[in-house]
Structure formats: structure tokens, C-alpha cells
Scaffold this motif. Structure first.
Motif: not given
Length: 314
Positions: A47-56, A63-72, A289-295
Motif C-alpha cells: 500500500v505504501l509503495h503504490v501510494i508513493w510511486t503513483e503520482p495520481s 496520504y491519510f491511508l499511507a499514515m494508516l498503513a505505516l501505523t499498521d 485487514m486494512n490493506p485487504i479492505i482498501y485493496s
């Protein structure tokens, strides 16, 4: 520092509790737990890699989802060494200093996740109820300030009771209730005056986890009121769809916390295995579960994940 197996403990070390009575089955039990930790680390890193590398995806909601993934991700890393160490037979005891550091991160990361979920609810409220101000209000500089505020709120206010634990006298059985350290576990073993820690911890939970839950609920009441005012059925459906992932993440976070609290409060007659299992669910269920939910539920994340897998296959 984690110390190795020893038949006895001293005043500065504590026995970690695995699945009591199932020690012969640890090699088999370690297989699903190792798989879960691997999925936690892999899922949140992706999740972090996809958000970091995808400009769109460089938008406030992601950004908030990245915070959640980093926390998890950090939550998984904070407990993997003790949980798997017990199951693999590497460790049985943990020093007082290591125990304090571990539960400092466990509790701090729990408060961080609660704060991030509240921020994501605020993000959905602005996006649905006041969309014209969304991009101008949630600027990059403001998101950075929100992130720093979350960290300060989560880790600064838990410092006073944790410092006091370092100077407590522990004269009771040094056996912890879980495969990792929690604040209430050390309080149970202390013979010093724990009144400040007990009341402070209760107020902290009320002012963070409970307050965040109330504010999240309030934000969704406002969102629901705004969505129901939309005339178009299609627009209503689209608005609700943007909230589904977040609602699932909120439930995945709060249900294990409530369940573990109920087990600690009313389940003293239950088997120790139930306590250990509920503790592990509290730690592992949201990061799993969070990466599965958001994916699954977020089209932008799902499409980038599929693209990433297709590149790796071909």
C-alpha cells in the motif's frame, strides 16, 4: 533487549505467556502466525509503495491511508519478535526496559491509529459536505501539520505513566498475560502505588479512543444528513461508496479493542488461551485487514495493485 530462555526470573525480567498447555503444538501454531505477520508486512508495504510511486494517488485521502498503513506496519514490527520468538522457542523472558519500550509503541500506535481514523472521517466529511473547499483546505502543509499533531498527541501524553513504571517495585509473580507487554499487565504485577497510572490511563483512553469514536460517529451523522439531501440516487450511492472502506477500517479497529476490554473486565474465569488469543487479535487484526479492505474496496488502490502484480508476473 530480549533475554533468552531461563527457568527463573529476577526483578528486572518478566515471563511472556504463549498458548499455555499447547507448547508441543507451537511448531504448528507458528505457521499461521508467521503467515499473518508476513501478510501484515507485505500488505502494508505494498500500500505504501503504490501510494508513493503513483503520482495520481498523491491526494489527501491517500496520504491519510499511507499514515494508516505505516501505523499498521509499525504495530506488526513492534510485536513480531516476542510473539514469534515464543512460538519458535527463541525467547521466554523480556527485560523491564524492553517491556516498557514495547508497550510504549503498542499503546502509542493504537492511539495513532485512532487519530488517523478520526482524521480520515474528517477528510470524508469535507469531501462530501463541502467539496468546493476540499483541495484548498487540505493542503500538503496542513496534512504535514496534522500528521505531526497526531504523533505528538499519541506519544507525548503516554510518557508520564510510562516513566513512573521504570521506578516501580515488582514483587508479585512476573508472568505476563500475553505474548507482548501491555500497561495494565505491568500494573497488575507492581507493588508500588499505581493509583496515578490507573486514573491517568483511564482518562487517556476516554480522551483519545472514546472521544475519537464519538467524533467519528458524529462526522458520519453529518455525512448521512448531507447525503440524504442529495436528490440523485446515483450520487447518493457514489457518496456512500467513498465511505465504505473507512467504515470497515473503523469497525476492524474498535471491535477487537472492545472485545479485549470485555475479556479483561468480565472474563477472568476464561482460559488463559482466550486472553492470549484476544490479545493477538487486537494487535494483528487491524494491520492484517486494512490493506485487504482498501485493496478490495478502493478502485484506485485495487487497479494499481493489479498492475503491480502483473508487472511482477511478466
Amino acid at each position: 533487549m530480549i533475554v533468552s530462555v531461563s527457568p527463573r526470573t529476577n526483578s528486572s525480567s518478566f515471563l511472556l505467556t504463549g498458548f499455555s498447555g499447547l507448547e508441543q503444538q507451537y511448531p504448528w501454531i507458528s505457521i499461521p502466525f508467521s503467515s499473518i505477520y508476513a501478510m501484515v508486512l507485505l500488505g502494508n508495504c505494498m500500500v505504501l509503495h503504490v501510494i508513493w510511486t503513483e503520482p495520481s494517488l498523491h491526494q489527501p485521502v491517500f496520504y491519510f491511508l499511507a499514515m494508516l498503513a505505516l501505523t499498521d506496519l509499525c504495530m506488526g514490527l513492534s510485536t513480531v519478535h516476542t510473539v514469534l520468538g515464543i512460538l519458535w522457542g527463541f525467547i521466554r523472558e523480556i527485560s523491564l526496559d524492553s517491556c516498557i519500550v514495547q508497550f510504549y509503541f503498542i499503546h502509542g500506535l493504537s492511539f495513532t491509529e485512532s487519530s488517523v481514523l478520526l482524521t480520515m472521517a474528517f477528510d470524508r466529511y469535507i469531501a462530501i459536505c463541502n467539496p468546493l473547499r476540499y483541495s484548498s483546505f487540505l493542503t500538503n502543509s496542513r496534512i504535514i501539520k496534522i500528521g505531526l499533531t497526531i504523533l505528538g498527541r499519541s506519544f507525548f501524553f503516554i510518557t508520564p505513566p510510562i516513566i513512573r513504571l521504570r521506578f516501580f517495585h515488582y514483587c508479585r509473580s512476573h508472568s505476563l498475560s500475553h505474548s507482548f507487554c501491555l500497561h495494565q499487565d505491568l500494573l497488575r504485577l507492581a507493588c508500588s502505588d499505581i493509583q496515578f497510572n490507573s486514573y491517568y490511563a483511564l482518562m487517556l483512553v476516554i480522551c483519545t479512543l472514546l472521544l475519537d469514536a464519538v467524533l467519528i460517529l458524529f462526522s458520519y451523522v453529518l455525512i448521512l444528513k448531507s447525503v440524504l439531501a442529495i436528490a440523485s440516487q446515483e450520487e447518493r450511492h457514489k457518496s456512500f461508496q467513498t465511505c465504505i472502506s473507512h467504515i470497515c477500517a473503523v469497525l476492524v479497529f474498535y471491535i477487537p479493542i472492545i472485545s479485549l476490554t470485555m475479556v479483561h473486565r468480565f472474563g477472568k474465569h476464561l482460559s488463559p488461551i482466550v486472553h492470549v488469543l484476544m490479545g493477538n487479535i487486537y494487535i494483528l487484526f487491524p494491520p492484517l485487514m486494512n490493506p485487504i479492505i482498501y485493496s478490495v474496496k478502493t478502485q484506485q488502490i485495487r487497479s494499481r495493485m493489479l498492475k503491480l502484480f502483473s508487472l511482477k508476473i511478466y
